[in-house]
Design an enzyme around this catalytic site. Structure first.
Site, short mmCIF file in Angstrom:
data_model
loop_
_atom_site.label_atom_id
_atom_site.label_comp_id
_atom_site.label_asym_id
_atom_site.label_seq_id
_atom_site.Cartn_x
_atom_site.Cartn_y
_atom_site.Cartn_z
CG HIS A 116 -0.25 -110.37 -22.13
ND1 HIS A 116 -1.01 -109.74 -23.08
CD2 HIS A 116 -0.96 -111.46 -21.74
CE1 HIS A 116 -2.15 -110.41 -23.25
NE2 HIS A 116 -2.14 -111.47 -22.46
CD GLU A 117 0.06 -114.38 -19.51
OE1 GLU A 117 -0.97 -114.55 -18.84
OE2 GLU A 117 0.07 -114.50 -20.76
CG HIS A 120 -4.37 -111.48 -18.10
ND1 HIS A 120 -5.35 -110.87 -18.85
CD2 HIS A 120 -3.65 -112.25 -18.97
CE1 HIS A 120 -5.21 -111.24 -20.12
NE2 HIS A 120 -4.19 -112.07 -20.22
CG ASP A 126 -6.19 -112.25 -23.31
OD1 ASP A 126 -5.03 -111.83 -23.30
OD2 ASP A 126 -6.55 -113.33 -22.81
ZN ZN Z 1 -3.67 -112.77 -22.05
#
Ligand code: ZN
Length: 179
Positions: A116-117, A120, A126
Protein backbone atom coordinates in the site's frame (compact mmCIF):
# COMPACT_ATOMS: atom_id res chain seq x y z
CA UNK A 1 -4.35 10.06 -62.85
CA UNK A 2 -6.89 10.56 -60.08
CA UNK A 3 -6.67 6.83 -59.26
CA UNK A 4 -2.89 6.91 -59.13
CA UNK A 5 -3.02 9.90 -56.78
CA UNK A 6 -5.44 8.07 -54.53
CA UNK A 7 -3.24 4.99 -54.59
CA UNK A 8 -0.15 6.93 -53.66
CA UNK A 9 -2.13 8.64 -50.89
CA UNK A 10 -3.09 5.20 -49.59
CA UNK A 11 0.54 4.05 -49.67
CA UNK A 12 1.57 7.20 -47.82
CA UNK A 13 -1.13 6.57 -45.21
CA UNK A 14 0.01 2.97 -44.77
CA UNK A 15 3.65 4.06 -44.37
CA UNK A 16 2.59 6.72 -41.87
CA UNK A 17 0.62 4.14 -39.84
CA UNK A 18 3.59 1.78 -39.69
CA UNK A 19 5.71 4.71 -38.60
CA UNK A 20 3.29 5.57 -35.80
CA UNK A 21 3.23 1.96 -34.60
CA UNK A 22 7.02 1.77 -34.54
CA UNK A 23 7.20 5.08 -32.70
CA UNK A 24 4.66 4.03 -30.07
CA UNK A 25 6.45 0.69 -29.56
CA UNK A 26 9.61 2.69 -28.92
CA UNK A 27 7.83 4.93 -26.43
CA UNK A 28 6.36 1.94 -24.58
CA UNK A 29 9.84 0.42 -24.16
CA UNK A 30 11.37 3.69 -23.04
CA UNK A 31 8.57 4.13 -20.49
CA UNK A 32 9.62 1.14 -18.35
CA UNK A 33 11.02 3.03 -15.44
CA UNK A 34 13.19 1.43 -12.76
CA UNK A 35 12.82 2.93 -9.29
CA UNK A 36 15.43 2.09 -6.68
CA UNK A 37 14.37 1.66 -3.08
CA UNK A 38 16.55 1.60 0.01
CA UNK A 39 15.18 -0.74 2.69
CA UNK A 40 18.35 -0.66 4.82
CA UNK A 41 16.76 1.62 7.42
CA UNK A 42 13.49 -0.30 7.72
CA UNK A 43 14.81 -2.32 10.69
CA UNK A 44 12.88 -5.57 11.24
CA UNK A 45 10.78 -4.98 8.11
CA UNK A 46 13.37 -5.43 5.34
CA UNK A 47 11.80 -8.67 4.08
CA UNK A 48 8.30 -7.23 4.12
CA UNK A 49 9.46 -4.13 2.24
CA UNK A 50 10.99 -6.39 -0.41
CA UNK A 51 7.75 -8.32 -0.59
CA UNK A 52 5.76 -5.12 -1.19
CA UNK A 53 8.06 -4.24 -4.09
CA UNK A 54 7.79 -7.76 -5.52
CA UNK A 55 4.00 -7.61 -5.29
CA UNK A 56 3.97 -4.50 -7.47
CA UNK A 57 6.51 -5.96 -9.89
CA UNK A 58 4.24 -8.95 -10.42
CA UNK A 59 1.28 -6.75 -11.42
CA UNK A 60 2.65 -3.78 -13.42
CA UNK A 61 4.76 -3.52 -16.56
CA UNK A 62 5.72 0.13 -16.96
CA UNK A 63 7.63 0.50 -13.71
CA UNK A 64 9.86 -1.77 -11.63
CA UNK A 65 10.91 -1.47 -8.00
CA UNK A 66 14.48 -2.70 -7.43
CA UNK A 67 16.79 -2.68 -4.38
CA UNK A 68 19.22 0.22 -4.74
CA UNK A 69 22.68 -0.83 -5.94
CA UNK A 70 25.68 0.33 -3.88
CA UNK A 71 26.70 3.90 -4.61
CA UNK A 72 23.45 4.92 -6.25
CA UNK A 73 20.94 7.42 -4.88
CA UNK A 74 17.62 5.69 -4.20
CA UNK A 75 14.29 7.06 -5.45
CA UNK A 76 12.59 5.70 -2.35
CA UNK A 77 13.76 5.35 1.24
CA UNK A 78 11.92 3.19 3.75
CA UNK A 79 12.07 3.73 7.51
CA UNK A 80 10.40 2.18 10.56
CA UNK A 81 9.05 3.79 13.71
CA UNK A 82 6.25 3.44 16.27
CA UNK A 83 3.79 5.76 14.51
CA UNK A 84 1.26 5.01 11.77
CA UNK A 85 2.55 3.79 8.43
CA UNK A 86 2.80 6.85 6.20
CA UNK A 87 4.23 8.08 2.95
CA UNK A 88 5.73 11.38 1.86
CA UNK A 89 5.95 11.75 -1.91
CA UNK A 90 8.01 14.38 -3.67
CA UNK A 91 7.05 13.48 -7.26
CA UNK A 92 5.88 10.44 -9.20
CA UNK A 93 8.11 7.55 -8.14
CA UNK A 94 10.05 9.51 -5.53
CA UNK A 95 9.70 9.91 -1.80
CA UNK A 96 9.94 7.97 1.46
CA UNK A 97 7.68 5.97 3.68
CA UNK A 98 7.49 4.54 7.18
CA UNK A 99 6.57 1.01 8.18
CA UNK A 100 4.71 2.16 11.33
CA UNK A 101 4.45 -0.27 14.23
CA UNK A 102 1.19 1.29 15.40
CA UNK A 103 -0.63 -0.54 12.58
CA UNK A 104 1.55 -3.64 12.84
CA UNK A 105 0.72 -3.91 16.56
CA UNK A 106 -2.99 -3.59 15.80
CA UNK A 107 -2.66 -6.64 13.58
CA UNK A 108 -2.80 -5.14 10.08
CA UNK A 109 -1.20 -7.52 7.59
CA UNK A 110 2.36 -6.34 7.07
CA UNK A 111 2.73 -7.10 3.33
CA UNK A 112 -0.53 -5.22 2.70
CA UNK A 113 0.91 -2.19 4.50
CA UNK A 114 4.17 -2.23 2.56
CA UNK A 115 2.51 -2.75 -0.84
CA UNK A 116 0.00 0.00 0.00
CA UNK A 117 2.70 2.52 0.95
CA UNK A 118 4.65 1.75 -2.24
CA UNK A 119 1.34 2.41 -4.02
CA UNK A 120 1.45 6.03 -2.86
CA UNK A 121 4.97 6.41 -4.26
CA UNK A 122 3.61 5.01 -7.54
CA UNK A 123 1.03 7.79 -7.69
CA UNK A 124 -2.07 6.30 -6.04
CA UNK A 125 -4.02 8.21 -3.38
CA UNK A 126 -5.93 6.63 -0.48
CA UNK A 127 -9.41 5.39 -1.43
CA UNK A 128 -11.11 4.39 1.79
CA UNK A 129 -13.73 2.10 0.27
CA UNK A 130 -13.63 -0.40 3.12
CA UNK A 131 -13.01 -3.18 0.58
CA UNK A 132 -10.25 -5.73 1.12
CA UNK A 133 -10.01 -6.18 -2.66
CA UNK A 134 -8.77 -2.59 -2.93
CA UNK A 135 -5.14 -2.19 -1.91
CA UNK A 136 -5.54 1.56 -1.49
CA UNK A 137 -8.48 1.18 0.90
CA UNK A 138 -5.74 0.74 3.52
CA UNK A 139 -6.97 0.77 7.09
CA UNK A 140 -10.63 1.17 6.05
CA UNK A 141 -10.65 -2.55 5.19
CA UNK A 142 -10.90 -4.93 8.16
CA UNK A 143 -7.73 -5.65 10.15
CA UNK A 144 -8.20 -9.28 9.08
CA UNK A 145 -7.71 -8.35 5.39
CA UNK A 146 -4.67 -10.15 3.95
CA UNK A 147 -4.90 -8.90 0.37
CA UNK A 148 -1.47 -7.45 -0.42
CA UNK A 149 -1.86 -6.94 -4.17
CA UNK A 150 -3.23 -4.06 -6.23
CA UNK A 151 -6.47 -4.89 -8.04
CA UNK A 152 -6.54 -4.62 -11.85
CA UNK A 153 -7.80 -1.02 -11.78
CA UNK A 154 -5.06 0.06 -9.38
CA UNK A 155 -2.40 -1.70 -11.48
CA UNK A 156 -3.76 -0.12 -14.68
CA UNK A 157 -3.68 3.33 -13.09
CA UNK A 158 -0.03 2.89 -12.15
CA UNK A 159 0.82 1.62 -15.64
CA UNK A 160 -0.91 4.66 -17.13
CA UNK A 161 0.90 7.06 -14.81
CA UNK A 162 4.28 5.66 -15.81
CA UNK A 163 3.36 5.43 -19.48
CA UNK A 164 2.54 9.12 -19.63
CA UNK A 165 4.78 10.12 -16.69
CA UNK A 166 1.89 12.07 -15.18
CA UNK A 167 3.14 14.65 -12.74
CA UNK A 168 1.92 14.22 -9.18
CA UNK A 169 2.21 16.88 -6.51
CA UNK A 170 4.21 16.33 -3.33
CA UNK A 171 1.82 14.81 -0.81
CA UNK A 172 1.53 13.03 2.55
CA UNK A 173 -0.59 9.98 3.25
CA UNK A 174 -1.25 8.42 6.66
CA UNK A 175 -2.52 4.85 7.18
CA UNK A 176 -5.06 5.87 9.79
CA UNK A 177 -6.67 9.30 9.39
CA UNK A 178 -7.03 11.18 12.65
CA UNK A 179 -10.66 11.94 13.45
ZN1 ZN B 1 -2.42 5.24 2.39
Amino acid sequence: MALRRRLSALVLTAVALVGVQLASAGVAQAAVRVLYYDASQSQEFVAVVRQGAANWNSRVTNVRLEPVPAGRTPNIRVYADNGWPRTYTTSLGNGYWYMGRQAVNQGYYQPRISTHEFGHILGLPDRRTGLCADLMSGSSAPVSCTNAFPNSTEAATVNNRFRSLTSVPAQQFVWQPTA
